[in-house]
Design a protein around this motif. Structure first.
Motif, PDB file in Angstrom:
ATOM      1  N   GLU A 101      -0.928 -15.517   5.662  1.00 32.19           N
ATOM      2  CA  GLU A 101      -1.576 -14.500   6.465  1.00 32.19           C
ATOM      3  C   GLU A 101      -0.736 -13.237   6.552  1.00 32.19           C
ATOM      4  O   GLU A 101      -1.260 -12.154   6.735  1.00 32.19           O
ATOM      5  CB  GLU A 101      -1.865 -15.042   7.868  1.00 32.19           C
ATOM      6  N   LEU A 102       0.573 -13.369   6.412  1.00 26.27           N
ATOM      7  CA  LEU A 102       1.473 -12.231   6.520  1.00 26.27           C
ATOM      8  C   LEU A 102       1.819 -11.623   5.170  1.00 26.27           C
ATOM      9  O   LEU A 102       2.484 -10.604   5.097  1.00 26.27           O
ATOM     10  CB  LEU A 102       2.764 -12.650   7.236  1.00 26.27           C
ATOM     11  N   MET A 103       1.350 -12.233   4.089  1.00 29.42           N
ATOM     12  CA  MET A 103       1.684 -11.763   2.749  1.00 29.42           C
ATOM     13  C   MET A 103       0.833 -10.560   2.339  1.00 29.42           C
ATOM     14  O   MET A 103      -0.256 -10.349   2.837  1.00 29.42           O
ATOM     15  CB  MET A 103       1.489 -12.886   1.731  1.00 29.42           C
ATOM     16  N   PHE A 104       1.359  -9.792   1.413  1.00 24.93           N
ATOM     17  CA  PHE A 104       0.647  -8.682   0.796  1.00 24.93           C
ATOM     18  C   PHE A 104      -0.325  -9.283  -0.211  1.00 24.93           C
ATOM     19  O   PHE A 104       0.096  -9.875  -1.198  1.00 24.93           O
ATOM     20  CB  PHE A 104       1.645  -7.759   0.100  1.00 24.93           C
ATOM     21  N   ASN A 105      -1.612  -9.169   0.055  1.00 26.17           N
ATOM     22  CA  ASN A 105      -2.625  -9.777  -0.803  1.00 26.17           C
ATOM     23  C   ASN A 105      -3.134  -8.739  -1.800  1.00 26.17           C
ATOM     24  O   ASN A 105      -4.007  -7.932  -1.492  1.00 26.17           O
ATOM     25  CB  ASN A 105      -3.769 -10.337   0.038  1.00 26.17           C
ATOM     26  N   ASN A 106      -2.582  -8.771  -2.999  1.00 27.64           N
ATOM     27  CA  ASN A 106      -2.888  -7.796  -4.034  1.00 27.64           C
ATOM     28  C   ASN A 106      -4.381  -7.732  -4.352  1.00 27.64           C
ATOM     29  O   ASN A 106      -4.948  -6.658  -4.528  1.00 27.64           O
ATOM     30  CB  ASN A 106      -2.089  -8.154  -5.284  1.00 27.64           C
ATOM     31  N   GLU A 107      -5.013  -8.879  -4.416  1.00 29.53           N
ATOM     32  CA  GLU A 107      -6.432  -8.952  -4.761  1.00 29.53           C
ATOM     33  C   GLU A 107      -7.304  -8.249  -3.715  1.00 29.53           C
ATOM     34  O   GLU A 107      -8.186  -7.452  -4.045  1.00 29.53           O
ATOM     35  CB  GLU A 107      -6.828 -10.426  -4.879  1.00 29.53           C
ATOM     36  N   VAL A 108      -7.050  -8.531  -2.448  1.00 30.76           N
ATOM     37  CA  VAL A 108      -7.822  -7.931  -1.356  1.00 30.76           C
ATOM     38  C   VAL A 108      -7.594  -6.424  -1.306  1.00 30.76           C
ATOM     39  O   VAL A 108      -8.532  -5.645  -1.135  1.00 30.76           O
ATOM     40  CB  VAL A 108      -7.452  -8.586   0.002  1.00 30.76           C
ATOM     41  N   ILE A 109      -6.354  -6.007  -1.483  1.00 31.76           N
ATOM     42  CA  ILE A 109      -6.027  -4.586  -1.388  1.00 31.76           C
ATOM     43  C   ILE A 109      -6.588  -3.812  -2.582  1.00 31.76           C
ATOM     44  O   ILE A 109      -7.058  -2.685  -2.426  1.00 31.76           O
ATOM     45  CB  ILE A 109      -4.507  -4.408  -1.200  1.00 31.76           C
ATOM     46  N   SER A 110      -6.586  -4.399  -3.769  1.00 29.14           N
ATOM     47  CA  SER A 110      -7.207  -3.759  -4.939  1.00 29.14           C
ATOM     48  C   SER A 110      -8.697  -3.544  -4.705  1.00 29.14           C
ATOM     49  O   SER A 110      -9.238  -2.466  -4.996  1.00 29.14           O
ATOM     50  CB  SER A 110      -7.025  -4.618  -6.188  1.00 29.14           C
ATOM     51  N   LYS A 111      -9.355  -4.547  -4.176  1.00 28.24           N
ATOM     52  CA  LYS A 111     -10.785  -4.446  -3.883  1.00 28.24           C
ATOM     53  C   LYS A 111     -11.040  -3.351  -2.846  1.00 28.24           C
ATOM     54  O   LYS A 111     -11.952  -2.536  -2.998  1.00 28.24           O
ATOM     55  CB  LYS A 111     -11.306  -5.793  -3.381  1.00 28.24           C
ATOM     56  N   LEU A 112     -10.216  -3.320  -1.827  1.00 26.26           N
ATOM     57  CA  LEU A 112     -10.341  -2.317  -0.775  1.00 26.26           C
ATOM     58  C   LEU A 112     -10.183  -0.904  -1.348  1.00 26.26           C
ATOM     59  O   LEU A 112     -10.960  -0.006  -1.026  1.00 26.26           O
ATOM     60  CB  LEU A 112      -9.267  -2.607   0.270  1.00 26.26           C
ATOM     61  N   ALA A 113      -9.195  -0.701  -2.214  1.00 28.74           N
ATOM     62  CA  ALA A 113      -8.963   0.609  -2.826  1.00 28.74           C
ATOM     63  C   ALA A 113     -10.127   1.008  -3.720  1.00 28.74           C
ATOM     64  O   ALA A 113     -10.588   2.162  -3.686  1.00 28.74           O
ATOM     65  CB  ALA A 113      -7.659   0.597  -3.615  1.00 28.74           C
ATOM     66  N   ASN A 114     -10.635   0.069  -4.526  1.00 29.69           N
ATOM     67  CA  ASN A 114     -11.785   0.359  -5.389  1.00 29.69           C
ATOM     68  C   ASN A 114     -13.018   0.739  -4.575  1.00 29.69           C
ATOM     69  O   ASN A 114     -13.739   1.677  -4.929  1.00 29.69           O
ATOM     70  CB  ASN A 114     -12.104  -0.840  -6.286  1.00 29.69           C
TER      71      ASN A 114
END
Length: 137
Positions: free
Chosen positions: A34-47
């Motif tokens: 839960e505290l980790m940087f989730n690359n997949e979620v953040i990429s989707k958010l940026a797109n």
């Protein structure tokens, strides 16, 4: 018989204590995730952010300055909704697609076990964007 009962009790206690350890470890792992940087979620958010701001609009120099600010604001606002313990650094690079090359580089000295980095390439017919997001504890 007393000796056998004692052995069974000790084995049961060891089993219970081992299971408690496993459960505790699983809870810690879930908390860590839960505290980790989730690359997949953040990429989707940026797109999603850049698609909502620019979409299929034609590139103009005047609009591109406004778009960069809106994309940055949108990404930062959406990152806050994740409720993660990070300080975020977001950069947005926009260029008109005209056949010229684009070279971009970014770097950060961070702790790979807690911090993270994400780079998103986005394009439409007339615009190319490179979005870089660092999440630092």
């Amino acid at each position: 018989l007393l000796f056998i009962n004692h052995l069974l009790t000790n084995q049961h206690n060891n089993f219970v204590s081992t299971n408690k350890f496993k459960i505790k470890k699983m809870d810690e792992m879930l908390e860590d995730e839960e505290l980790m940087f989730n690359n997949e979620v953040i990429s989707k958010l940026a797109n999603e952010s850049i698609s909502n701001v620019i979409g299929e609009k034609m590139f103009t120099e005047k609009d591109s300055k406004i778009w960069m600010n809106k994309v940055n604001e949108s990404i930062l606002t959406n990152l806050q909704t994740l409720n993660k313990p990070f300080k975020y650094i977001v950069t947005v690079l926009l260029e008109q697609k005209n056949g010229a090359g684009l070279y971009a580089s970014s770097d950060c000295f961070y702790d790979a076990s807690t911090d993270g980095y994400c780079c998103v390439n986005w394009t439409n017919e007339t615009t190319h964007a490179v979005i870089t997001i660092f999440g630092l504890h």
